[in-house]
Design a protein around this motif. Structure first.
Motif, mmCIF file in Angstrom:
data_model
loop_
_atom_site.group_PDB
_atom_site.id
_atom_site.type_symbol
_atom_site.label_atom_id
_atom_site.label_comp_id
_atom_site.label_asym_id
_atom_site.label_seq_id
_atom_site.Cartn_x
_atom_site.Cartn_y
_atom_site.Cartn_z
ATOM 1 N N ILE A 1 -0.014 -30.557 -16.902
ATOM 2 C CA ILE A 1 0.641 -29.449 -16.723
ATOM 3 C C ILE A 1 0.084 -27.981 -17.599
ATOM 4 N N TYR A 2 -0.306 -28.743 -18.756
ATOM 5 C CA TYR A 2 -0.919 -27.779 -19.894
ATOM 6 C C TYR A 2 -2.142 -26.905 -19.028
ATOM 7 N N THR A 3 -3.145 -27.826 -18.570
ATOM 8 C CA THR A 3 -4.236 -27.081 -18.015
ATOM 9 C C THR A 3 -3.703 -26.448 -16.804
ATOM 10 N N THR A 4 -3.113 -27.123 -15.936
ATOM 11 C CA THR A 4 -2.777 -26.255 -14.612
ATOM 12 C C THR A 4 -2.496 -24.727 -15.215
ATOM 13 N N ILE A 5 -1.400 -24.758 -15.965
ATOM 14 C CA ILE A 5 -0.924 -23.487 -16.516
ATOM 15 C C ILE A 5 -1.917 -22.541 -17.073
ATOM 16 N N GLU B 1 -0.228 -43.764 -21.282
ATOM 17 C CA GLU B 1 1.306 -43.221 -21.048
ATOM 18 C C GLU B 1 1.269 -42.243 -19.928
ATOM 19 N N PRO B 2 2.161 -42.481 -19.087
ATOM 20 C CA PRO B 2 2.308 -41.362 -17.848
ATOM 21 C C PRO B 2 2.837 -40.021 -18.418
ATOM 22 N N SER B 3 3.832 -40.148 -19.413
ATOM 23 C CA SER B 3 4.323 -38.897 -19.900
ATOM 24 C C SER B 3 3.249 -37.764 -20.571
ATOM 25 N N ILE C 1 -7.859 -28.437 -29.576
ATOM 26 C CA ILE C 1 -6.732 -28.595 -28.615
ATOM 27 C C ILE C 1 -7.233 -29.275 -27.316
ATOM 28 N N GLY C 2 -8.392 -28.737 -26.995
ATOM 29 C CA GLY C 2 -9.181 -29.476 -25.713
ATOM 30 C C GLY C 2 -9.143 -30.766 -25.958
ATOM 31 N N PHE C 3 -9.704 -31.436 -26.967
ATOM 32 C CA PHE C 3 -9.858 -32.697 -27.310
ATOM 33 C C PHE C 3 -8.662 -33.454 -27.101
ATOM 34 N N VAL C 4 -7.793 -33.002 -27.563
ATOM 35 C CA VAL C 4 -6.231 -33.710 -27.840
ATOM 36 C C VAL C 4 -5.915 -33.855 -26.276
ATOM 37 N N VAL C 5 -5.906 -32.727 -25.648
ATOM 38 C CA VAL C 5 -5.442 -32.637 -24.257
ATOM 39 C C VAL C 5 -6.269 -33.662 -23.307
ATOM 40 N N ALA C 6 -7.390 -33.734 -23.580
ATOM 41 C CA ALA C 6 -8.352 -34.642 -22.996
ATOM 42 C C ALA C 6 -7.923 -36.106 -23.261
ATOM 43 N N LEU C 7 -7.791 -36.456 -24.341
ATOM 44 C CA LEU C 7 -7.222 -37.534 -24.764
ATOM 45 C C LEU C 7 -5.732 -37.834 -24.125
ATOM 46 N N GLY C 8 -4.841 -37.017 -23.983
ATOM 47 C CA GLY C 8 -3.601 -36.997 -23.072
ATOM 48 C C GLY C 8 -4.127 -37.389 -21.852
ATOM 49 N N LYS C 9 -4.836 -36.659 -21.311
ATOM 50 C CA LYS C 9 -5.268 -36.893 -19.785
ATOM 51 C C LYS C 9 -5.766 -38.390 -19.572
ATOM 52 N N LYS C 10 -6.310 -39.012 -20.364
ATOM 53 C CA LYS C 10 -6.982 -40.408 -20.161
ATOM 54 C C LYS C 10 -6.151 -41.312 -20.867
#
Length: 237
Positions: free
Chosen positions: A61-65, A52-54, A40-49
């Motif tokens: 938002i996920y990491t902030t929560i 795509e703005p969304s 999950i952390g790897f997928v979230v990191a891919l999302g962060k970089k």
């Protein structure tokens, strides 16, 4: 001293069997949470970089929560909140039905999401340590984006993220102690039960401290070996 050894011994007169089972539950919970947290952390990191703005917004938002909430509160939200949600959905189809969320599964989910929120930052920092030329070199060799990521980027990513991930593993191992509050029979729960029954809190909580320290020492040795293995080619460059 003899009384203490008797209380910690295995068999009908001591609490060694229960504490050993609690240790097994603790280690099993940590090991079960680790792969989910890493993925999950790897997928979230891919999302962060991502470009795509969304996706970037959702990942942030996920990491902030899950970095902002106390781990114990996250555990309660998963254990009680998910159970209520599942029962609401289940009772639509079976009016008198009831779903009971397993404490081990709830603990695994809670620890995994918290671990993944921090692991995503470790992966993101590792991504930033890999130069753009590494990607361009893969594309120049005719590799597709997925192949470049798997064959060139991912091995370097793991090596760069290992120190931070190692620290997160030790934190994860300690945070398993929180699961005792929802009834899982881990080290801390059995130590607390034994302390109340025998009126020897210092003995059993001290033994729990030693077990956690021993697990941390074993983990540190394992992490050192993994780090050495991952960096085995560095000296040849």
């Amino acid at each position: 001293m003899t009384d203490a050894l008797t209380l910690l011994s295995f068999g009908s007169e001591g609490w060694g069997d229960e504490i050993a089972r609690g240790t097994l539950i603790t280690v099993s919970l940590a090991l079960a949470s680790l792969p989910f947290g890493l993925v999950i952390g790897f997928v979230v990191a891919l999302g962060k970089k991502s470009e795509e703005p969304s996706l970037r917004t959702a990942a942030n938002i996920y990491t902030t929560i899950f970095r902002g909430l106390p781990e114990l509160l996250t555990l309660f939200m998963v254990y009680y909140g998910v159970q209520i949600l599942l029962n609401k959905i289940y009772q639509v189809f079976v009016p008198d039905g009831f779903v009971d969320v397993n404490a081990f599964v709830a603990g695994m989910v809670a620890l995994s999401v918290v671990f993944s929120a921090y692991a995503s930052e470790a992966f993101l920092s590792a991504f930033r340590g890999i130069k753009q030329g590494q990607y361009e070199g893969g594309y120049a060799l005719g590799l597709r984006r997925g192949q470049t990521l798997r064959l060139i980027i991912f091995p370097q990513l793991i090596r760069l993220a290992l120190p931070a991930l190692g620290n997160l593993w030790l934190i994860l191992l300690k945070e398993t102690a929180l699961i005792s509050v929802i009834g899982l029979d881990d080290i801390l729960r059995w130590s607390g039960i034994a302390a109340r029954v025998t009126k020897e809190p210092f003995l059993f909580f001290g033994a729990a401290c030693l077990i956690y320290l021993l697990l941390a020492m074993i983990s540190s040795i394992g992490l050192t070996w993994i780090r050495t293995w991952a960096q085995r080619g560095e000296g040849l460059r």
